[in-house]
Design an enzyme around this catalytic site. Sequence first.
Site, PDB file in Angstrom:
ATOM      1  CB  THR A  81      -0.919  -0.004   1.237  1.00 54.41           C
ATOM      2  OG1 THR A  81      -0.196  -0.516   2.363  1.00 54.41           O
ATOM      3  CG2 THR A  81      -2.140  -0.884   1.029  1.00 54.41           C
ATOM      4  CB  SER A 109       3.816   0.281  -1.981  1.00 52.13           C
ATOM      5  OG  SER A 109       3.576   1.087  -3.109  1.00 52.13           O
ATOM      6  CD  GLN A 130       3.475  -2.468  -5.952  1.00 60.41           C
ATOM      7  OE1 GLN A 130       3.792  -1.556  -5.191  1.00 60.41           O
ATOM      8  NE2 GLN A 130       3.113  -2.236  -7.206  1.00 60.41           N
ATOM      9  CE1 TYR A 132       0.963  -0.417  -9.068  1.00 59.89           C
ATOM     10  CE2 TYR A 132       1.835   1.235  -7.567  1.00 59.89           C
ATOM     11  CZ  TYR A 132       0.817   0.391  -7.958  1.00 59.89           C
ATOM     12  OH  TYR A 132      -0.350   0.348  -7.228  1.00 59.89           O
ATOM     13  CB  THR A 158       0.976  -4.197  -9.171  1.00 60.95           C
ATOM     14  OG1 THR A 158       1.315  -4.469  -7.809  1.00 60.95           O
ATOM     15  CG2 THR A 158      -0.488  -3.784  -9.254  1.00 60.95           C
ATOM     16  CE  LYS A 227      -1.683  -6.240  -4.522  1.00 62.29           C
ATOM     17  NZ  LYS A 227      -2.257  -5.015  -5.093  1.00 62.29           N
ATOM     18  CB  SER A 249      -5.525  -8.796  -5.867  1.00 68.06           C
ATOM     19  OG  SER A 249      -5.655  -7.426  -5.533  1.00 68.06           O
ATOM     20  CG  HIS A 251      -5.204  -2.208  -6.970  1.00 69.42           C
ATOM     21  ND1 HIS A 251      -4.048  -2.493  -7.652  1.00 69.42           N
ATOM     22  CD2 HIS A 251      -4.918  -1.097  -6.228  1.00 69.42           C
ATOM     23  CE1 HIS A 251      -3.126  -1.593  -7.359  1.00 69.42           C
ATOM     24  NE2 HIS A 251      -3.628  -0.731  -6.480  1.00 69.42           N
ATOM     25  CG  ASP A 282      -5.076  -8.149  -2.216  1.00 69.12           C
ATOM     26  OD1 ASP A 282      -6.076  -7.912  -2.922  1.00 69.12           O
ATOM     27  OD2 ASP A 282      -3.947  -7.699  -2.494  1.00 69.12           O
ATOM     28  N   GLY A 283      -8.238  -8.585  -0.508  1.00 69.51           N
ATOM     29  CA  GLY A 283      -9.496  -7.901  -0.778  1.00 69.51           C
ATOM     30  C   GLY A 283     -10.542  -8.279   0.250  1.00 69.51           C
TER      31      GLY A 283
HETATM   32  C1  FMN Z   1      -4.464   3.238   0.165  1.00 69.59           C
HETATM   33  C2  FMN Z   1      -4.105   2.054  -0.685  1.00 69.59           C
HETATM   34  C3  FMN Z   1      -2.925   2.088  -1.420  1.00 69.59           C
HETATM   35  C4  FMN Z   1      -2.577   0.993  -2.204  1.00 69.59           C
HETATM   36  N1  FMN Z   1      -1.383   1.020  -2.868  1.00 69.59           N
HETATM   37  C5  FMN Z   1      -1.005  -0.048  -3.606  1.00 69.59           C
HETATM   38  C6  FMN Z   1       0.268  -0.082  -4.217  1.00 69.59           C
HETATM   39  O1  FMN Z   1       1.068   0.845  -4.100  1.00 69.59           O
HETATM   40  N2  FMN Z   1       0.591  -1.183  -4.949  1.00 69.59           N
HETATM   41  C7  FMN Z   1      -0.270  -2.251  -5.091  1.00 69.59           C
HETATM   42  O2  FMN Z   1       0.063  -3.227  -5.758  1.00 69.59           O
HETATM   43  N3  FMN Z   1      -1.469  -2.247  -4.493  1.00 69.59           N
HETATM   44  C8  FMN Z   1      -1.852  -1.192  -3.742  1.00 69.59           C
HETATM   45  N4  FMN Z   1      -3.061  -1.222  -3.091  1.00 69.59           N
HETATM   46  C9  FMN Z   1      -3.924  -2.423  -3.164  1.00 69.59           C
HETATM   47  C10 FMN Z   1      -3.585  -3.392  -2.008  1.00 69.59           C
HETATM   48  O3  FMN Z   1      -2.344  -4.009  -2.211  1.00 69.59           O
HETATM   49  C11 FMN Z   1      -4.629  -4.498  -1.879  1.00 69.59           C
HETATM   50  O4  FMN Z   1      -4.831  -5.093  -3.140  1.00 69.59           O
HETATM   51  C12 FMN Z   1      -5.955  -4.050  -1.294  1.00 69.59           C
HETATM   52  O5  FMN Z   1      -5.788  -3.003  -0.370  1.00 69.59           O
HETATM   53  C13 FMN Z   1      -6.634  -5.228  -0.591  1.00 69.59           C
HETATM   54  O6  FMN Z   1      -7.901  -4.909  -0.181  1.00 69.59           O
HETATM   55  P1  FMN Z   1      -8.296  -4.441   1.325  1.00 69.59           P
HETATM   56  O7  FMN Z   1      -7.845  -3.023   1.445  1.00 69.59           O
HETATM   57  O8  FMN Z   1      -9.771  -4.611   1.308  1.00 69.59           O
HETATM   58  O9  FMN Z   1      -7.614  -5.376   2.305  1.00 69.59           O
HETATM   59  C14 FMN Z   1      -3.437  -0.127  -2.299  1.00 69.59           C
HETATM   60  C15 FMN Z   1      -4.621  -0.152  -1.545  1.00 69.59           C
HETATM   61  C16 FMN Z   1      -4.965   0.919  -0.738  1.00 69.59           C
HETATM   62  C17 FMN Z   1      -6.220   0.851   0.066  1.00 69.59           C
END
Ligand code: FMN
Length: 354
Positions: A81, A109, A130, A132, A158, A227, A249, A251, A282-283
């Site tokens: 994140t 991240s 992770q 990008y 990702t 991912k 996922s 996201h 995840d999710g």
């Molecule tokens: C604030 C935020 C920032 C995120 N940033 C990234 C990121 O930088 N890279 C990435 O692959 N996923 C990112 N994600 C997605 C998360 O890795 C993940 O897939 C998701 O938060 C899982 O769902 P949940 O929040 O319901 O647990 C982000 C999610 C949130 C909420």
Amino acid sequence: MDLERILNLNQFEAHAREQMEPDAFAYYCGGAGDEITVRWNLDAWNRFSLQPRVFVDISSVDTSSSMLGTPVSMPVGFAPTALHKLAHPDGELASARATGQAGALICLSTLSTYSIEEVAKSGGGPRWFQLYVHKEHELAIELVQRAVASGYSGIVVTADLPVPGYRERELAHDLTVPEDASPANFPNTATEEEFNDYLDHLHDRSMTWDDLTWIREAASDVPVIVKGILTEEDAVLATEHGAAGIIVSNHGGRQLDRSPAPIDVLEAIVQATAGDCEVFLDGGVRRGIDVITALALGAQGVFVGRPLLYALAAAGEPGVGRALELLRAEIDNAMTLLGVARVDAITRAHIRQS
Ligand SMILES: Cc1cc2nc3c(=O)[nH]c(=O)nc-3n(C[C@H](O)[C@H](O)[C@H](O)COP(=O)(O)O)c2cc1C
């Protein structure tokens, strides 16, 4: 705040909302479009019931497991994140320490606010990185090589963000990232212009499966995980292109609204990959029983995003520690009541889909 009064992961959100700037909170909590997928991610779990077995010897229950060879105290990781300093000045350092202390895994991240190296030195536990994929592949390769050199034991690519989703909460709040909370991993971004240019090119929209080859080469022996998989077809392509793992996922509902809840497509994906790679999810994971449901459908482990960010915002490192302690206790309790003493004893027969 009195962390002892927090009894489950959902309770951190209200505290985070109080602590955070409104635009930063909107960035954390928001999803794409009408946020249908955000809701599905939370609701889908309720379609599965648990089938407890009785008179099984559960005098000692062990929640430990492994995620692609990394031993963990429970099959749960901190999802990658962005921008943890929006939650707390200690940012990813606090997240990594608390996660390591809990014996769990953190995936850092690309957009972290402490660098790959700073987090590696923070005294945390096992870490994945992770990625990008920047349009200039040399820049992506550098990030992977830095992560490998700093001891990260997985590279998570990702795949579901060629462009950001249409996130209306973010648009309505117009997030401004304070200078001291900007991403920390990027070289040659001294001026604001250089930095914005870097971010503009951070997502290579022309990526195809063949690009996994050079990413795997950059990662050398460290496993590569893809991912953002939601179909059997892409899961098979990922394994054919050498992914050691995939993360099912959407996201967190932040990309394509009305894409399915990961738990609804997990079992078909596990069957399609036929043991060729480890499958994670995840999710919407909020409860120990969610973790168990995912494992019963064939996941090797799960990742949690928002609740851990909210815990960080609410109380820094101890907050994340409390969240993970609660989750581990819930998993332990659910395993005990389900009649399973070890994580690998959780099977499809322990759940029923209604
Ligand atoms: C604030 C935020 C920032 C995120 N940033 C990234 C990121 O930088 N890279 C990435 O692959 N996923 C990112 N994600 C997605 C998360 O890795 C993940 O897939 C998701 O938060 C899982 O769902 P949940 O929040 O319901 O647990 C982000 C999610 C949130 C909420």
